[in-house]
Design an enzyme around this catalytic site. Structure first.
Site, PDB file in Angstrom:
ATOM      1  N   LYS A  35      28.774  42.468  40.859  1.00  0.00           N
ATOM      2  CA  LYS A  35      29.847  43.106  40.078  1.00  0.00           C
ATOM      3  C   LYS A  35      30.547  42.059  39.204  1.00  0.00           C
ATOM      4  CE  LYS A  35      32.949  42.490  44.011  1.00  0.00           C
ATOM      5  NZ  LYS A  35      33.790  43.118  45.031  1.00  0.00           N
ATOM      6  N   TYR A 256      52.567  21.343  24.598  1.00  0.00           N
ATOM      7  CA  TYR A 256      53.634  22.344  24.578  1.00  0.00           C
ATOM      8  C   TYR A 256      54.677  22.069  25.656  1.00  0.00           C
ATOM      9  CZ  TYR A 256      50.723  25.273  21.544  1.00  0.00           C
ATOM     10  OH  TYR A 256      49.977  25.774  20.517  1.00  0.00           O
TER      11      TYR A 256
HETATM   12  C1  LIG Z   1      33.191  42.355  46.227  1.00  0.00           C
HETATM   13  C2  LIG Z   1      32.740  43.029  47.443  1.00  0.00           C
HETATM   14  C3  LIG Z   1      31.907  42.365  48.363  1.00  0.00           C
HETATM   15  C4  LIG Z   1      31.552  40.892  48.232  1.00  0.00           C
HETATM   16  O1  LIG Z   1      32.616  40.132  48.679  1.00  0.00           O
HETATM   17  P1  LIG Z   1      32.518  38.529  48.788  1.00  0.00           P
HETATM   18  O2  LIG Z   1      33.773  38.117  49.451  1.00  0.00           O
HETATM   19  O3  LIG Z   1      32.420  38.033  47.383  1.00  0.00           O
HETATM   20  O4  LIG Z   1      31.291  38.247  49.552  1.00  0.00           O
HETATM   21  C5  LIG Z   1      31.447  43.082  49.444  1.00  0.00           C
HETATM   22  N1  LIG Z   1      31.800  44.381  49.628  1.00  0.00           N
HETATM   23  C6  LIG Z   1      32.609  45.036  48.790  1.00  0.00           C
HETATM   24  C7  LIG Z   1      32.987  46.452  49.069  1.00  0.00           C
HETATM   25  C8  LIG Z   1      33.119  44.395  47.678  1.00  0.00           C
HETATM   26  O5  LIG Z   1      33.952  45.042  46.848  1.00  0.00           O
END
Ligand SMILES: *Cc1c(COP(=O)(O)O)cnc(C)c1O
Length: 360
Positions: A35, A256
């Site tokens: 994702k 800045y």
């Molecule tokens: C993002 C996500 C994961 C992966 O989590 P990590 O901590 O990056 O391993 C697993 N399950 C769900 C439902 C997620 O949203």
């Protein structure tokens, strides 16, 4: 020559990390979570690099899934939050997408457009995160019955998400695990519950499927010194160069707001081509480590949109054109994240499209 900032992405390290996740959970299958553009690494390239190994990928939106389908990725893809509106249901059938189901409103939409099919659905249970999922009470049995009665549904499974799996010894996680194991036994359904930290440190949480994300990208979600965390290999190195080096007299404010002022002695200040317009956090404090020619130097002054400044006092020979690493090989992203009061996840996913990704 174009701007020297780029994200150097090591796909071999990614494959190594995926295999490590598999070794952690030898009796489970590992859904590679890609994702948010594979945590900023490029979802298509990451999926292509894992396509021979991963039995499924996980994404958050149907658009992310369709991007992989357009790139000819045929592997099953799990929508971690399922669909957001009923028009997506047809696409689940069409593109062989697995779907998490977390709410009564989703179930009603499925019932309303029930068509002959073979959908793989992962019923999300709220085992303690208290974000998404059905309550694990008696009503769950009815939800499962309704799902089994649908023509559209093929495989059914149970999933949940951990709230504190990065902590070594927390009874909260044990309770979540026990609850889910009991439900899986009661309903005779496959279980998919472990994110990266649970995959790495709770064998009892692994079930039939695991869902590693951050560990694939080489950042340990656990405190350092963990045997699995120590074997992870860095995938993304954010590289740039010095584009200016100058010596300033004592007492001169840099950048800045003049947050950093040169100390008693004349100070060499280097300018690096990287800023918050690239996703480097603006709230990085003075002293945040940056590598110049492989050696650590402190960030000095506020991060600008396209540039940041470092104190080169310890590098009298540094020149424009010298190599800089903002995080990655030689500089653990967790350390940079800590200096910015955040986590590796936000640095990776926050890297903006302007930064070219180069794959090796
Ligand atoms: C993002 C996500 C994961 C992966 O989590 P990590 O901590 O990056 O391993 C697993 N399950 C769900 C439902 C997620 O949203």
């Amino acid at each position: 020559m174009s701007r020297p900032l780029y994200a150097d992405i090591n796909l071999q390290a990614l494959q190594h990390n995926y295999h490590l996740a598999q070794q952690c959970a030898p009796n489970a299958k590992a859904i590679a979570i890609v994702k948010a553009d594979a945590y900023g690494h490029g979802a298509v390239q990451v999926a292509q690099a894992l396509v021979n190994d991963a039995p499924a990928f996980g994404v958050a939106t149907i658009e992310e899934a369709l991007t992989l389908r357009e790139a000819s990725i045929q592997t099953p893809i799990l929508l971690l939050e399922g669909f957001f509106e009923s028009s997506e249901i047809e696409l689940l059938h069409e593109h062989q997408l697995w779907c998490s189901l977390h709410s009564e409103w989703q179930l009603q939409m499925l019932e309303a457009c029930d068509q002959e099919g073979n959908l793989t659905l992962w019923l999300k249970v709220d085992s303690g995160m208290h974000r998404l999922g059905f309550c694990p009470d008696d009503a769950l049995a009815q939800v499962i019955e309704r799902l089994k009665g649908l023509k559209a549904v093929g495989q059914l499974g149970l999933m949940t998400h951990f709230a504190r799996a990065d902590e070594a010894d927390n009874p909260y996680t044990s309770r979540q695990i026990e609850l889910m194991k009991a439900l899986a036994a009661q309903y005779q359904l496959p279980l998919c519950i472990a994110n990266s930290p649970a995959t790495m440190q709770f064998p009892e949480a692994q079930g039939d499927w695991v869902r590693p994300g951050i560990m694939l990208y080489g950042a340990s979600p656990l405190p350092t010194g963990h045997p699995v965390g120590d074997q992870l290999q860095t995938v993304m190195t954010l590289r740039s160069k010095l584009i200016s080096v100058r010596e300033l007299p004592a007492g001169e404010p840099i950048g800045y707001g003049g947050r950093f002022v040169t100390p008693q002695t004349p100070t060499r200040i280097g300018v690096v081509a990287a800023g918050y317009g690239d996703g480097y956090p603006r709230h990085a404090v003075d002293g945040t480590p940056v590598l110049v020619n492989g050696q650590r130097v402190p960030l000095a002054g506020r991060v600008s949109m396209d540039m940041l400044t470092v104190d080169l006092s310890d590098q009298p020979n540094a020149q424009p054109g010298d190599d800089v690493v903002l995080w990655g090989e030689g500089l653990d992203i967790n350390e940079v994240a800590a200096a910015c009061d955040t986590i590796s996840y936000t640095l990776m996913t926050g890297l903006l499209p302007r930064v070219p990704r180069r794959y090796r």
